[in-house]
Design an enzyme around this catalytic site. Structure first.
Site, short mmCIF file in Angstrom:
data_model
loop_
_atom_site.label_atom_id
_atom_site.label_comp_id
_atom_site.label_asym_id
_atom_site.label_seq_id
_atom_site.Cartn_x
_atom_site.Cartn_y
_atom_site.Cartn_z
CB CYS A 136 -17.28 -18.38 -1.04
SG CYS A 136 -17.16 -16.73 -0.38
CB CYS A 139 -15.33 -15.69 -2.90
SG CYS A 139 -15.37 -16.17 -1.19
CG ASP A 140 -15.84 -17.75 -6.25
OD1 ASP A 140 -14.85 -17.01 -6.32
OD2 ASP A 140 -15.81 -18.89 -5.76
#
Ligand code: NDP
Length: 313
Positions: A136, A139-140
Site C-alpha cells: 500500500c 499507507c507507507d
C-alpha cells in the site's frame, strides 16, 4: 449442531466491521462480530498510519485496530474469535457456520471480510514485510521520502502507486513482467510523463536483500530465454501492486459478485442481492481501498441493517 439466534451478525474485524459494530451497538441491535482469520484486518500488516483523521501524530496499525475493537466492545458488541466456513442464505435464511462447528441464525448479516493483497510468494517478501515490503503506497509511501523504491505490477494500481510514490521518492522503478502495461492509456501516459519513474519491462523479481531492512532486489530480464540477464537494483522500498483478492468466496453461492469476486451492492447502499445481507469495506470496494472509506461504509451497512430490521417490525 447447536444454533444461536442473533439480531445482527457482523463478519470481519477491519475498520468496516468495527464501525458497523459501533453503530449497530448504539442502535441496540446487540451485534455479534466474528473476527476472521486476521483479527484487525489489513491494517495490522502496515506500520504507521498517518492518514486516518483523529490521530495527529500517526498511529500504529495494530494499536488503531485495538482501539476500534475496544470501542465496539465498550458499546456492547459481542466479539468472537472464529472464521465463517459456510453460509446458507437460501429462501430468506441467514444461517452462518463458524469454524465448522457453530451455527448462527441472524436476522441481518453484515459482510466486512475485506480483501487480501496479492504477494509474489517470495520468502524474502515475508522476511521484510513491514521493513521495506508493503502492498500500500498510500499507507507507507511517506516513509520512503527521497529514497529509491520499486513497484511491482503493470495495472492501474501499479501506475497509480508509482505516480504517487514519484512525488515523494527520488526514483521509482516499475517491475513489469510483460513488455507492456495493462493499465488504462491515461494512467500509462501519466507514468510515461513522470521523469523519475523507470519501467523495467519483462523483468521478474527473484528475491530481496538487505540487513534487517530492504536494501535491494535481484531481478531477472526475459527469464528462460536466450536473452536472460540478471540485474540488481538498490531500493529501500518494495511495493506490491499485483492485485487484491476480495474475501468473498464463502458467500458466493448466494451473494452476487463481479467477475473478480467483489460483492455487488445496490448504488448508494450496502444492500446485496440477498435481503438482509449487507456488505461494506474492501470486499465490495475495488476503487478506494482506504481505511477511512471502509469505516464510512461500515457505518452505512449498520444503518441499512437497522432500517431493514425496522421495516420487518
Ligand atoms: P490488475 O489485475 O489490473 O493488474 C495486475 C498487474 O500485476 C498486471 O500488470 C499483472 O501482470 C501484474 N501481476 C499479477 N501477478 C503478477 C505476478 N505474480 N508477478 C508479476 N506481476 C504480476 O490489478 P490492479 O490492482 O492494477 O487493478 C484491478 C482493477 O481495478 C482493474 O480493473 C483496474 O482497472 C481497476 N483500478 C482502477 C483504478 C482507476 O481507475 N483509477 C485504480 C486502480 C485499479 P500481467 O499484465 O502480466 O497479468
Amino acid at each position: 449442531m447447536e444454533t444461536e439466534k442473533v439480531k445482527v451478525l457482523i463478519i470481519g474485524s477491519g475498520p468496516a466491521g468495527y464501525t458497523a459494530a459501533i453503530y449497530a451497538s448504539r442502535a441496540n441491535l446487540s451485534p455479534v462480530l466474528v473476527q476472521g482469520l486476521q483479527a484487525g484486518g489489513q491494517l495490522t500488516q502496515t506500520t504507521e498510519i498517518e492518514n486516518f483523521p483523529g490521530y495527529p501524530n500517526g498511529v500504529d496499525g495494530n494499536q488503531m485496530m485495538e482501539e476500534f475493537r475496544q470501542q465496539a466492545e465498550r458499546l456492547g458488541t459481542d466479539i468472537r474469535f472464529g472464521t465463517v466456513t459456510k453460509v446458507d442464505f437460501a429462501d430468506g435464511r441467514h444461517l452462518v457456520t463458524v469454524d465448522d462447528e457453530k451455527l448462527i441464525d441472524a436476522e441481518a448479516v453484515i459482510i466486512a471480510t475485506g480483501a487480501t493483497a496479492k504477494y509474489l510468494g517470495l520468502p524474502s517478501e515475508e522476511k521484510y514485510r513491514g521493513s521495506g515490503v508493503s502492498a500500500c503506497a498510500t499507507c507507507d509511501g511517506f516513509f520512503y521520502r527521497k529514497k529509491d523504491v520499486a513497484v511491482v505490477g503493470g495495472g492501474d494500481t501499479a501506475c497509480e502507486e508509482a505516480t504517487y510514490l514519484a512525488h515523494l521518492c527520488n526514483k521509482v522503478y516499475m517491475i513489469v513482467r510483460k513488455n507492456f502495461l495493462r493499465a488504462s492509456k491515461a494512467m500509462q501516459e501519466r507514468v510515461m510523463n513522470t521523469p523519475n519513474i523507470e519501467i523495467l519491462f519483462e523483468h521478474n523479481t527473484l528475491d530481496l536483500f538487505g540487513d534487517g531492512v530492504v536494501e535491494g532486489a535481484n531481478l531477472v530480464y526475459r527469464q528462460g530465454t536466450p536473452d536472460e540477464e540478471r540485474r540488481q537494483i538498490k531500493i529501500d522500498g518494495f511495493f506490491l501492486a499485483i492485485g487484491h483478492h476480495p474475501n468473498s468466496a464463502v458467500f458466493q453461492p448466494f451473494v452476487k459478485t463481479d467477475e473478480d469476486g467483489y460483492i455487488i451492492t445496490e448504488p448508494n447502499s450496502s444492500r446485496t442481492n440477498v435481503p438482509g445481507v449487507f456488505a461494506c469495506g474492501d470486499v465490495m470496494d475495488r476503487t478506494y481501498r482506504q481505511a477511512i472509506v471502509a469505516a464510512g461504509s461500515g457505518c452505512k451497512a449498520a444503518l441499512d441493517a437497522e432500517r431493514y430490521l425496522l421495516s420487518r417490525g
